[in-house]
Every structure is written in structure tokens, then in C-alpha cells.
Motif scaffolding. Structure first.
Motif, PDB file in Angstrom:
ATOM      1  N   THR A   9       0.845  -1.192   0.000  1.00  0.00           N
ATOM      2  CA  THR A   9       0.000   0.000   0.000  1.00  0.00           C
ATOM      3  C   THR A   9       0.884   1.247   0.000  1.00  0.00           C
ATOM      4  OG1 THR A   9      -1.444  -1.318   1.398  1.00  0.00           O
ATOM      5  CG2 THR A   9      -2.071   0.942   1.068  1.00  0.00           C
ATOM      6  N   ASN A  11       1.635   3.451   2.347  1.00  0.00           N
ATOM      7  CA  ASN A  11       0.712   4.494   2.832  1.00  0.00           C
ATOM      8  C   ASN A  11       1.139   5.031   4.188  1.00  0.00           C
ATOM      9  OD1 ASN A  11      -1.688   6.037   2.951  1.00  0.00           O
ATOM     10  ND2 ASN A  11      -2.705   4.434   4.105  1.00  0.00           N
ATOM     11  N   ALA A  48      -6.393   5.109   3.510  1.00  0.00           N
ATOM     12  CA  ALA A  48      -5.382   5.263   2.470  1.00  0.00           C
ATOM     13  C   ALA A  48      -5.370   6.673   1.886  1.00  0.00           C
ATOM     14  CB  ALA A  48      -5.616   4.239   1.372  1.00  0.00           C
ATOM     15  N   ARG A  54       0.237   8.193  -3.046  1.00  0.00           N
ATOM     16  CA  ARG A  54       1.121   7.079  -2.641  1.00  0.00           C
ATOM     17  C   ARG A  54       2.140   6.774  -3.736  1.00  0.00           C
ATOM     18  NH1 ARG A  54      -1.559   2.886  -2.431  1.00  0.00           N
ATOM     19  NH2 ARG A  54      -3.588   3.637  -3.081  1.00  0.00           N
ATOM     20  N   SER A 185       3.656   1.644   8.413  1.00  0.00           N
ATOM     21  CA  SER A 185       2.870   2.772   7.894  1.00  0.00           C
ATOM     22  C   SER A 185       1.782   3.154   8.891  1.00  0.00           C
ATOM     23  CB  SER A 185       2.237   2.396   6.548  1.00  0.00           C
ATOM     24  OG  SER A 185       3.233   2.059   5.622  1.00  0.00           O
TER      25      SER A 185
END
Ligand code: ATP
Length: 218
Positions: A9, A11, A48, A54, A185
Motif C-alpha cells: 500500500t 501508505n 489510504a 502514494r 505505515s
């Protein structure tokens, strides 16, 4: 070319990811590592940052490493990204490369919840990296592992370098121990939300991006 595919991800991306990728490149003799931020992550959509943010943060973080590449293959589509589809497409585009899919022990243990995991295990070789809080012997809990917990412990003791193991369905994985960096994260997002410092957990360029774009604040 031996190509490591590092999905996540991201993130945001942090030094845990970056250092692990660098050590995998060296220890598993990869020619390059391709970072693939998930577009619409199947499991982690709630907190997110946008796919664009990202992707850009990951781009800033890897810009000074000639062996690191950024792929927007999963961020180009508004659909949920399935790793099986991504890797099938990359193999179709570059059939002469050998691809290795890099996953932390924690992520590999969740593989049974993924989209068509049996097909994924048969399609690509894995590189499984250590992560603080998990032991390689925990991998024996995965239905894809043939090696027992005891055998895993013995292999770890006897082999200093990467360990190759077989997975079910003819698959294989290379186990690579990397320098333990406890960054996550989730922890970084919590720190930012609560006003704590995230310095030295992620590259300064990524930190500036987060500040300039007001990400992860309350
Ligand atoms: P979150 O805290 O939001 O769950 P994360 O820090 O686990 O995020 P991801 O983008 O989900 O980050 O991780 C992508 C991949 O990187 C996964 O395979 C994960 O196991 C691995 N990874 C993440 N952090 C570390 C770390 N500190 N050390 C080693 N591997 C890591």
C-alpha cells in the motif's frame, strides 16, 4: 534479468520498506526492484491516501537509487488491484525476465485471504523477508509451506544466507533476513495524527510531501 516485485500500500513508504528492498537486491542478486503501489488496496482502503499521492511519495523515496523502479500498473486502474493479474501482465510484457514477488512474513501469512492465492503461488517465485515481530518459523503456519516449524528453525541456524524452500503446488520461496527496522505505515500515520515526530522513520522528501499535502492529519 532477475526482477524483484515489491507490492504494497505504501501508505506511506518508509525506511522498513526501503532498506528491505536494498538488502533483497544485494542478497538475492536482483538486477532491479520494482515498487508497485496498490491502486485500490483490497484490504486497506479506509485510511489510504490517494493512489496518486502514494505513487508520488514512493517515486520521491526511490528517486536516488538506480536499481529501484516505480510501476503505476496498479494505480492506472480504478478497479481493485489483484496481485495475480498484475504479475500475469508483467510476465506477458517481459517474458524473458525472472520475477520474484517480495513479501514480509506478516503479509505471506495472510496470503490465503488473497484473490486466487493457489494460482499466485504456482505463477511466481516468492522472496520472503523478515519483519520485527515475526519469525521465519511462523511461516510454517501457512498452508503453502511444506517445511515444518522445526525444519525452518534448523535451516535458519545452519544457513547464514538466503534459504530456498519449496511451496505447495510446485512453488518456491527464497527466505531473506533483512536488518530489522520496526517502522510501519500504521505507526507513522498514528504519529502524524497525534502530532508526534516521524523523523528518521522515512525519507525527508516523503515527510515534506506529507506536510505539503496535509496527509494523515485529523
Ligand atoms: P500498514 O502498517 O498500513 O499495514 P505496512 O507498514 O505493513 O503498512 P505495506 O505497504 O502494507 O506497509 O507493506 C508492503 C510490504 O512491505 C509487505 O509485504 C510488508 O510485509 C513489508 N513491510 C512493511 N514494513 C516492513 C518492515 N518494517 N520491515 C520489513 N518488511 C516490511
Amino acid at each position: 534479468m532477475r526482477v524483484g516485485l515489491f507490492g504494497g500500500t505504501f501508505n506511506p513508504i518508509h525506511y522498513g520498506h526501503l532498506r528491505a528492498a536494498e538488502e533483497v537486491r544485494e542478497k538475492a542478486a536482483m538486477d532491479k526492484i520494482v515498487f508497485i503501489p496498490a491502486g485500490v488496496p483490497p484490504f486497506k482502503s479506509q485510511e489510504a491516501a490517494s493512489a496518486k499521492a502514494r505513487l508520488e511519495m514512493t517515486g520521491c523515496a526511490i528517486a536516488d537509487n538506480a536499481f529501484f523502479e516505480l510501476s503505476d500498473i496498479e494505480c492506472r486502474t480504478p478497479r481493485t488491484s489483484f496481485t495475480l493479474d498484475t504479475i500475469s501482465e508483467l510476465i506477458r510484457l517481459e517474458p524473458h525476465n525472472s520475477f520474484f514477488f517480495i513479501l514480509g512474513v506478516d503479509a505471506f501469512l495472510e496470503l490465503p485471504l488473497w484473490h486466487k492465492p493457489d494460482q499466485l503461488v504456482s505463477l511466481v517465485s516468492f522472496i520472503l523477508i523478515s519483519r520485527p515481530g515475526f519469525h521465519f518459523s511462523d511461516l510454517s503456519e501457512s498452508p503453502y509451506l511444506i517445511t515444518s516449524r522445526k525444519q525452518m528453525r534448523e535451516l535458519e541456524k545452519s544457513q547464514p544466507g538466503p534459504i530456498e524452500i519449496s511451496l505447495t503446488g510446485g512453488g518456491s520461496a527464497l527466505i531473506v533476513a533483512v536488518t530489522p527496522i520496526g517502522a510501519s505505515s500504521t505507526g507513522i500515520r498514528d504519529d502524524i495524527r497525534d502530532g508526534r515526530s516521524v523523523r528518521y522513520l522515512l525519507p525527508p522528501e516523503v515527510q515534506s510531501y506529507i506536510i505539503n499535502n496535509g496527509l494523515y492529519r485529523k
